[in-house]
Structure formats: structure tokens, C-alpha cells
Write a protein that holds these residues in place. Sequence first.
Motif, PDB file in Angstrom:
ATOM      1  N   LYS A  80       0.828  -1.210   0.000  1.00  0.00           N
ATOM      2  CA  LYS A  80       0.000   0.000   0.000  1.00  0.00           C
ATOM      3  C   LYS A  80       0.860   1.257   0.000  1.00  0.00           C
ATOM      4  O   LYS A  80       0.558   2.234  -0.692  1.00  0.00           O
ATOM      5  CB  LYS A  80      -0.925  -0.005   1.218  1.00  0.00           C
ATOM      6  N   LEU A  81       1.943   1.239   0.801  1.00  0.00           N
ATOM      7  CA  LEU A  81       2.816   2.405   0.863  1.00  0.00           C
ATOM      8  C   LEU A  81       3.520   2.639  -0.464  1.00  0.00           C
ATOM      9  O   LEU A  81       3.649   3.788  -0.927  1.00  0.00           O
ATOM     10  CB  LEU A  81       3.837   2.228   1.983  1.00  0.00           C
ATOM     11  N   VAL A  82       3.975   1.576  -1.093  1.00  0.00           N
ATOM     12  CA  VAL A  82       4.661   1.721  -2.380  1.00  0.00           C
ATOM     13  C   VAL A  82       3.684   2.209  -3.447  1.00  0.00           C
ATOM     14  O   VAL A  82       4.024   3.064  -4.285  1.00  0.00           O
ATOM     15  CB  VAL A  82       5.325   0.391  -2.789  1.00  0.00           C
ATOM     16  N   GLN A  83       2.472   1.703  -3.431  1.00  0.00           N
ATOM     17  CA  GLN A  83       1.470   2.183  -4.378  1.00  0.00           C
ATOM     18  C   GLN A  83       1.139   3.658  -4.147  1.00  0.00           C
ATOM     19  O   GLN A  83       0.917   4.406  -5.097  1.00  0.00           O
ATOM     20  CB  GLN A  83       0.206   1.322  -4.271  1.00  0.00           C
ATOM     21  N   GLU A  84       1.134   4.065  -2.871  1.00  0.00           N
ATOM     22  CA  GLU A  84       0.908   5.483  -2.573  1.00  0.00           C
ATOM     23  C   GLU A  84       2.083   6.329  -3.061  1.00  0.00           C
ATOM     24  O   GLU A  84       1.877   7.432  -3.613  1.00  0.00           O
ATOM     25  CB  GLU A  84       0.694   5.671  -1.072  1.00  0.00           C
ATOM     26  N   ALA A  85       3.300   5.837  -2.869  1.00  0.00           N
ATOM     27  CA  ALA A  85       4.466   6.564  -3.377  1.00  0.00           C
ATOM     28  C   ALA A  85       4.393   6.704  -4.892  1.00  0.00           C
ATOM     29  O   ALA A  85       4.705   7.777  -5.448  1.00  0.00           O
ATOM     30  CB  ALA A  85       5.745   5.841  -2.965  1.00  0.00           C
ATOM     31  N   GLU A  86       3.976   5.660  -5.569  1.00  0.00           N
ATOM     32  CA  GLU A  86       3.832   5.729  -7.023  1.00  0.00           C
ATOM     33  C   GLU A  86       2.776   6.766  -7.406  1.00  0.00           C
ATOM     34  O   GLU A  86       2.979   7.561  -8.328  1.00  0.00           O
ATOM     35  CB  GLU A  86       3.459   4.355  -7.573  1.00  0.00           C
ATOM     36  N   ARG A  87       1.660   6.780  -6.703  1.00  0.00           N
ATOM     37  CA  ARG A  87       0.600   7.750  -6.984  1.00  0.00           C
ATOM     38  C   ARG A  87       1.092   9.176  -6.801  1.00  0.00           C
ATOM     39  O   ARG A  87       0.709  10.085  -7.564  1.00  0.00           O
ATOM     40  CB  ARG A  87      -0.600   7.483  -6.070  1.00  0.00           C
ATOM     41  N   LEU A  88       1.950   9.381  -5.796  1.00  0.00           N
ATOM     42  CA  LEU A  88       2.463  10.717  -5.494  1.00  0.00           C
ATOM     43  C   LEU A  88       3.586  11.150  -6.439  1.00  0.00           C
ATOM     44  O   LEU A  88       4.047  12.290  -6.350  1.00  0.00           O
ATOM     45  CB  LEU A  88       2.971  10.752  -4.052  1.00  0.00           C
ATOM     46  N   THR A  94      11.469  -9.382  -2.662  1.00  0.00           N
ATOM     47  CA  THR A  94      10.520  -8.329  -2.310  1.00  0.00           C
ATOM     48  C   THR A  94      10.175  -7.472  -3.522  1.00  0.00           C
ATOM     49  O   THR A  94       9.004  -7.168  -3.786  1.00  0.00           O
ATOM     50  CB  THR A  94      11.114  -7.440  -1.205  1.00  0.00           C
ATOM     51  N   LEU A  95      11.180  -7.078  -4.290  1.00  0.00           N
ATOM     52  CA  LEU A  95      10.943  -6.204  -5.437  1.00  0.00           C
ATOM     53  C   LEU A  95      10.213  -6.937  -6.560  1.00  0.00           C
ATOM     54  O   LEU A  95       9.409  -6.332  -7.281  1.00  0.00           O
ATOM     55  CB  LEU A  95      12.264  -5.633  -5.933  1.00  0.00           C
ATOM     56  N   ALA A  96      10.491  -8.231  -6.729  1.00  0.00           N
ATOM     57  CA  ALA A  96       9.749  -8.995  -7.729  1.00  0.00           C
ATOM     58  C   ALA A  96       8.267  -9.014  -7.387  1.00  0.00           C
ATOM     59  O   ALA A  96       7.401  -8.902  -8.267  1.00  0.00           O
ATOM     60  CB  ALA A  96      10.299 -10.419  -7.806  1.00  0.00           C
ATOM     61  N   TRP A  97       7.961  -9.125  -6.089  1.00  0.00           N
ATOM     62  CA  TRP A  97       6.563  -9.102  -5.646  1.00  0.00           C
ATOM     63  C   TRP A  97       5.954  -7.714  -5.846  1.00  0.00           C
ATOM     64  O   TRP A  97       4.832  -7.581  -6.351  1.00  0.00           O
ATOM     65  CB  TRP A  97       6.508  -9.508  -4.177  1.00  0.00           C
ATOM     66  N   LEU A  98       6.695  -6.659  -5.498  1.00  0.00           N
ATOM     67  CA  LEU A  98       6.192  -5.298  -5.669  1.00  0.00           C
ATOM     68  C   LEU A  98       5.980  -4.951  -7.144  1.00  0.00           C
ATOM     69  O   LEU A  98       5.120  -4.126  -7.475  1.00  0.00           O
ATOM     70  CB  LEU A  98       7.158  -4.301  -5.036  1.00  0.00           C
ATOM     71  N   ALA A  99       6.749  -5.568  -8.017  1.00  0.00           N
ATOM     72  CA  ALA A  99       6.591  -5.298  -9.448  1.00  0.00           C
ATOM     73  C   ALA A  99       5.184  -5.626  -9.913  1.00  0.00           C
ATOM     74  O   ALA A  99       4.627  -4.947 -10.790  1.00  0.00           O
ATOM     75  CB  ALA A  99       7.617  -6.106 -10.248  1.00  0.00           C
ATOM     76  N   GLY A 100       4.596  -6.684  -9.323  1.00  0.00           N
ATOM     77  CA  GLY A 100       3.268  -7.089  -9.750  1.00  0.00           C
ATOM     78  C   GLY A 100       2.162  -6.164  -9.282  1.00  0.00           C
ATOM     79  O   GLY A 100       1.047  -6.213  -9.824  1.00  0.00           O
ATOM     80  N   GLY A 101       2.445  -5.316  -8.305  1.00  0.00           N
ATOM     81  CA  GLY A 101       1.426  -4.416  -7.776  1.00  0.00           C
ATOM     82  C   GLY A 101       1.629  -2.971  -8.151  1.00  0.00           C
ATOM     83  O   GLY A 101       0.918  -2.092  -7.642  1.00  0.00           O
ATOM     84  N   THR A 102       2.593  -2.696  -9.008  1.00  0.00           N
ATOM     85  CA  THR A 102       2.890  -1.327  -9.422  1.00  0.00           C
ATOM     86  C   THR A 102       3.042  -1.274 -10.939  1.00  0.00           C
ATOM     87  O   THR A 102       3.159  -2.311 -11.606  1.00  0.00           O
ATOM     88  CB  THR A 102       4.176  -0.816  -8.759  1.00  0.00           C
ATOM     89  N   GLU A 103       3.085  -0.050 -11.476  1.00  0.00           N
ATOM     90  CA  GLU A 103       3.153   0.098 -12.925  1.00  0.00           C
ATOM     91  C   GLU A 103       4.308   0.959 -13.408  1.00  0.00           C
ATOM     92  O   GLU A 103       4.867   0.707 -14.473  1.00  0.00           O
ATOM     93  CB  GLU A 103       1.845   0.707 -13.448  1.00  0.00           C
ATOM     94  N   ARG A 104       4.671   2.000 -12.629  1.00  0.00           N
ATOM     95  CA  ARG A 104       5.632   2.980 -13.137  1.00  0.00           C
ATOM     96  C   ARG A 104       6.872   3.147 -12.269  1.00  0.00           C
ATOM     97  O   ARG A 104       7.933   3.480 -12.782  1.00  0.00           O
ATOM     98  CB  ARG A 104       4.952   4.359 -13.263  1.00  0.00           C
ATOM     99  N   ILE A 105       6.758   2.971 -10.995  1.00  0.00           N
ATOM    100  CA  ILE A 105       7.834   3.313 -10.071  1.00  0.00           C
ATOM    101  C   ILE A 105       9.046   2.407 -10.268  1.00  0.00           C
ATOM    102  O   ILE A 105       8.910   1.195 -10.511  1.00  0.00           O
ATOM    103  CB  ILE A 105       7.325   3.253  -8.614  1.00  0.00           C
ATOM    104  N   GLY A 106      10.250   2.984 -10.205  1.00  0.00           N
ATOM    105  CA  GLY A 106      11.470   2.193 -10.300  1.00  0.00           C
ATOM    106  C   GLY A 106      11.651   1.311  -9.076  1.00  0.00           C
ATOM    107  O   GLY A 106      11.227   1.666  -7.970  1.00  0.00           O
ATOM    108  N   LEU A 107      12.290   0.157  -9.253  1.00  0.00           N
ATOM    109  CA  LEU A 107      12.436  -0.844  -8.194  1.00  0.00           C
ATOM    110  C   LEU A 107      13.916  -1.114  -7.958  1.00  0.00           C
ATOM    111  O   LEU A 107      14.579  -1.753  -8.775  1.00  0.00           O
ATOM    112  CB  LEU A 107      11.720  -2.137  -8.596  1.00  0.00           C
ATOM    113  N   GLY A 108      14.446  -0.607  -6.834  1.00  0.00           N
ATOM    114  CA  GLY A 108      15.889  -0.697  -6.602  1.00  0.00           C
ATOM    115  C   GLY A 108      16.249  -1.517  -5.381  1.00  0.00           C
ATOM    116  O   GLY A 108      15.535  -1.517  -4.375  1.00  0.00           O
TER     117      GLY A 108
END
Length: 349
Positions: A22-30, A48-62
Motif C-alpha cells: 500500500k505504501l509503495v502504491q501510494e508513493a507511485e501515486r504521489l 521483495t521487489l519482484a513481488w512489488l513489481a506485480g502491484g505497481t506500474e511505473r515506479i522504479g524498483l531498486g
Amino acid sequence: MRLGFSIGTLGPVAATPGDQMKLVQEAERLGYASVWASEGYGADPATTLAWLAGGTERIGLGTGILQISGRTAIAAAMAAATIDRLSNGRFLLGLGTSGPQVAEGWHGHRYERPLAHLRDYVQVVRTALAGKPVRHEGPTLVLPLPGGRGKELTLAVEPVRKPLPVHLAAMGPKAITLAGEIADGWLPIHFPPEHLAESLPLLREGAAKAGRQVSSIAVSPMVMAMVDDDADYARDLVRPMLALYLGGMGTRKVNFYNRLAHRLGYADAAARVQDAYLEGGLGEAMEELPDPLVDTLTLCGTPARVRERLAAYRDAGATTLIAGLNAPTVDDRSEQLGLLAELNSSLPG
């Protein structure tokens, strides 16, 4: 200057995996440019980042950071290529040497010639990610294994981006110069803007060795952040993690964060924090942290002060500022993401 968000690890003191998503999705929205997952001796950041990739669209994953003692260079290249494909070209590979406590105590890897090993490691990673047969002969790494039964192999999975960006965590002068020479980005940790500016000539020196301009290298300081009208409250929330870094992240003789405090003119305070942590624990170490040291190493305080420090980071040469949040609840952290985004967007120019 863009903003990044360091989620730390997915351990119990951070938040549940669902909360972190939820926090990462909010960061992407912002409009945050990137999210960074750390390693330490907890959760695996690549997973962790592979999992977050599936729930986001634009934000970079480092990865902030993968420790090179914890996996082979080829394993790091395979993870990078895989996550870059899963995220459609959003992965940022952050690497670092860590220190003897983690390398030797956790991974059983002798902490010797760390910068030479980092140079070898990055070269092997780049060769693999470029889709070339991997052959390397360096002072710390030789592939294929001499006298062994293996042969040169080529990575079967290609990243979306070529070249895929490699960022290096670097704090000491030689490490910063190396980052300027071989990396696409530099990840300084806990650097105040003044020290960031003073260190840029080292990055420029490394870039010159490689025949390129320092402007081609992303400068992304990672700093703990807390915005609140009550400056003392903001300091108190970052104190536990700062005391852990200065007191317990490393051995008594090798603690890079403690050394940084020494270089910044806080030698006596840094020594007291480390002694208190090693002899008494976190609570005692927190009591030894003076307010000026907290203010120097973190991005905390009133909105006016944080806005002033954001401007200082931008003017010092930061291209992205990566904020780690210490607010107590998920809602508080979400609010902090919004406050930082608002303050950063309000900077003149």
C-alpha cells in the motif's frame, strides 16, 4: 530533484507485506521515482521487489542494497535480469560491500580487498547482463574456475533495459571514486548535503578515469526522514534507527556510519554512542545521541526545516533523494510520503 522511498525490509518492525505494498502504491501515486528494498540480515530484497513489481506500474524498483558477499555476481545478474523483465524495465541494481560483521559473521565470506572485489563483481554482472559469454580474470574473481570442469556460459534471460543501471553504495573516499569510475549511480547513506557537495569531486575524479562526465551518474543520497511541527518528536522517532547504525552496524573497529560521524566532526559523540550500544544496548545508545548529530545525519524537523534541507540536497547535486521513514504507523508513513512530496514540489526553480 526526484524522490525515492526506502521501505527497508519486510520484517515485523517495518510493516506487513500488504502494508508495504500500500505504501509503495501510494508513493507511485504521489510521483516518487523509485522504491528501494534493503537486505541486512533479514528479508531478501530481490524477492521483495519482484513481488512489488506485480502491484505497481511505473515506479522504479531498486535494491538498496544487495550485499556482494551474499550471492555470486552471476546470481545477482540473474536476479536483475528477471526482475527487470517482470517489471518491464524498472529495475535498479544497487550493490555494496557491506562490512565484516555481515560478510564474515553471516555469509562466511572473508572481508578482504572489498573494493577490488566490488570492481570484479560489477564487471562480471555487466558482462552477463550484456548477453556475452562470461569470462573474467581479476584479483578476487576468476570465471570459469581455473582447473575446473566448467566452461563459459551466457545468460539465457535478457533484461529489458540495456545497459541495466548499476548503483553502488559508497561512503569512503576510495569507494566514492570507484563509483564514479564504474557505476551508473552513487548511493551515499546518511550524508548531509554539505558532505555530499564536498564528496562530489571524488565522484568526478572517478568519472574522469573512465572518460565520462560526472553528470551521467545518478546521485541518490539515502536518508532517514521525519516531518513534524514538533522538532523534538521528529528527532525521537529517528533516534532508534540512527543509534543502531552508529552503534551496532558493524564491529567496534569497522563501522562505516560511525566513521562518517567522525569525519563530520562528531567523533566524541559517535564514540559514546557506539560504546553505549555495545555495552548496554539500543536504549543507552539513543541517550548518547545529541540533537545536532541527529539533525546532521537525518532529514527531520519542522516542515520549514525539512524544506530547507531538501533544497540544500538539490543544490548539493542530488538527483534523487531516497527517504527512509520511521513514523510509527502505516497511516503516519503514508502521510509522511505526502508531506515530503509536497515540500519537494514547492522548492523554487
